[in-house]
Design a protein around this motif. Sequence first.
Motif, PDB file in Angstrom:
ATOM      1  N   GLU A 168       0.738  -1.149   0.060  1.00  0.00           N
ATOM      2  CA  GLU A 168      -0.089   0.073   0.095  1.00  0.00           C
ATOM      3  C   GLU A 168       0.832   1.446  -0.047  1.00  0.00           C
ATOM      4  O   GLU A 168       0.504   2.035  -0.737  1.00  0.00           O
ATOM      5  CB  GLU A 168      -1.060  -0.046   1.142  1.00  0.00           C
ATOM      6  N   GLN A 169       1.731   1.287   0.794  1.00  0.00           N
ATOM      7  CA  GLN A 169       2.931   2.391   0.861  1.00  0.00           C
ATOM      8  C   GLN A 169       3.596   2.816  -0.510  1.00  0.00           C
ATOM      9  O   GLN A 169       3.562   3.935  -0.807  1.00  0.00           O
ATOM     10  CB  GLN A 169       3.991   2.075   1.916  1.00  0.00           C
ATOM     11  N   GLN A 170       3.875   1.420  -1.525  1.00  0.00           N
ATOM     12  CA  GLN A 170       4.438   1.593  -2.412  1.00  0.00           C
ATOM     13  C   GLN A 170       3.525   2.306  -3.646  1.00  0.00           C
ATOM     14  O   GLN A 170       3.719   3.297  -4.267  1.00  0.00           O
ATOM     15  CB  GLN A 170       5.049   0.426  -3.116  1.00  0.00           C
ATOM     16  N   MET A 171       2.284   1.999  -3.540  1.00  0.00           N
ATOM     17  CA  MET A 171       1.297   2.455  -4.144  1.00  0.00           C
ATOM     18  C   MET A 171       0.966   3.811  -3.778  1.00  0.00           C
ATOM     19  O   MET A 171       0.939   4.672  -4.834  1.00  0.00           O
ATOM     20  CB  MET A 171       0.066   1.744  -4.083  1.00  0.00           C
ATOM     21  N   ILE A 172       0.993   4.349  -2.298  1.00  0.00           N
ATOM     22  CA  ILE A 172       0.622   5.899  -2.333  1.00  0.00           C
ATOM     23  C   ILE A 172       2.088   6.483  -3.163  1.00  0.00           C
ATOM     24  O   ILE A 172       1.504   7.705  -3.374  1.00  0.00           O
ATOM     25  CB  ILE A 172       0.782   5.759  -0.785  1.00  0.00           C
ATOM     26  N   ASP A 173       2.891   6.116  -2.847  1.00  0.00           N
ATOM     27  CA  ASP A 173       4.139   6.735  -3.296  1.00  0.00           C
ATOM     28  C   ASP A 173       4.133   7.178  -4.711  1.00  0.00           C
ATOM     29  O   ASP A 173       4.360   8.068  -5.383  1.00  0.00           O
ATOM     30  CB  ASP A 173       5.569   6.138  -2.886  1.00  0.00           C
ATOM     31  N   VAL A 174       3.865   6.022  -5.603  1.00  0.00           N
ATOM     32  CA  VAL A 174       3.692   6.063  -6.839  1.00  0.00           C
ATOM     33  C   VAL A 174       2.655   6.820  -7.495  1.00  0.00           C
ATOM     34  O   VAL A 174       2.901   7.422  -8.434  1.00  0.00           O
ATOM     35  CB  VAL A 174       3.759   4.389  -7.522  1.00  0.00           C
ATOM     36  N   TYR A 211      11.353   3.784  -8.997  1.00  0.00           N
ATOM     37  CA  TYR A 211      10.306   2.610  -8.388  1.00  0.00           C
ATOM     38  C   TYR A 211      10.953   1.044  -8.587  1.00  0.00           C
ATOM     39  O   TYR A 211      10.156   0.455  -7.991  1.00  0.00           O
ATOM     40  CB  TYR A 211       8.917   2.807  -8.339  1.00  0.00           C
ATOM     41  N   GLY A 212      11.567   1.169  -9.685  1.00  0.00           N
ATOM     42  CA  GLY A 212      11.982  -0.403 -10.350  1.00  0.00           C
ATOM     43  C   GLY A 212      10.869  -1.144 -10.726  1.00  0.00           C
ATOM     44  O   GLY A 212      10.787  -2.260 -10.487  1.00  0.00           O
ATOM     45  N   ILE A 213      10.046  -0.351 -11.120  1.00  0.00           N
ATOM     46  CA  ILE A 213       8.592  -1.082 -11.789  1.00  0.00           C
ATOM     47  C   ILE A 213       8.491  -0.735 -13.350  1.00  0.00           C
ATOM     48  O   ILE A 213       9.322   0.108 -13.929  1.00  0.00           O
ATOM     49  CB  ILE A 213       7.452  -0.828 -10.925  1.00  0.00           C
TER      50      ILE A 213
END
Length: 94
Positions: free
Chosen positions: A13-19, A55-57
Motif C-alpha cells: 500500500e505504501q508503495q502504491m501511495i508513493d507511486v 520505483y523499479g517497476i
Amino acid sequence: RDTIEEPEPLLSEQQMIDVLTDSYLIEAMLNQKKSNGENVTSLQSVYYDQLMEHYGITDSIFDANMEYYSHDLVTLERIMDSVNNRFLNAQQEK
C-alpha cells in the motif's frame, strides 16, 4: 472481493501511495505546461519512464497492481485517501 490473481510483484500500500502521489504530481506539472502552450507529448513519456525507473517497476507492473487494488475498494480508498492527505498536508505547510 472478486477473485483476482495477486500480481508479481505485489506493491505494498505504501508503495502504491508513493507511486500514485508522484504520478499525480507529474500530471499536474504536465497540465501546467500544457496550459502555457507547451507541447508535452515527449515529456510525458520521459517523466513516466523516470518514475517507473525510480520505483523499479514497469508500466505493466503498475497497471496490474492498480487492477488488483481496484478489486479491493476498501484498500483502494485507503490508498487514495493517503494520497489526498499528502497533498492536503503539503498545501497546509505552505
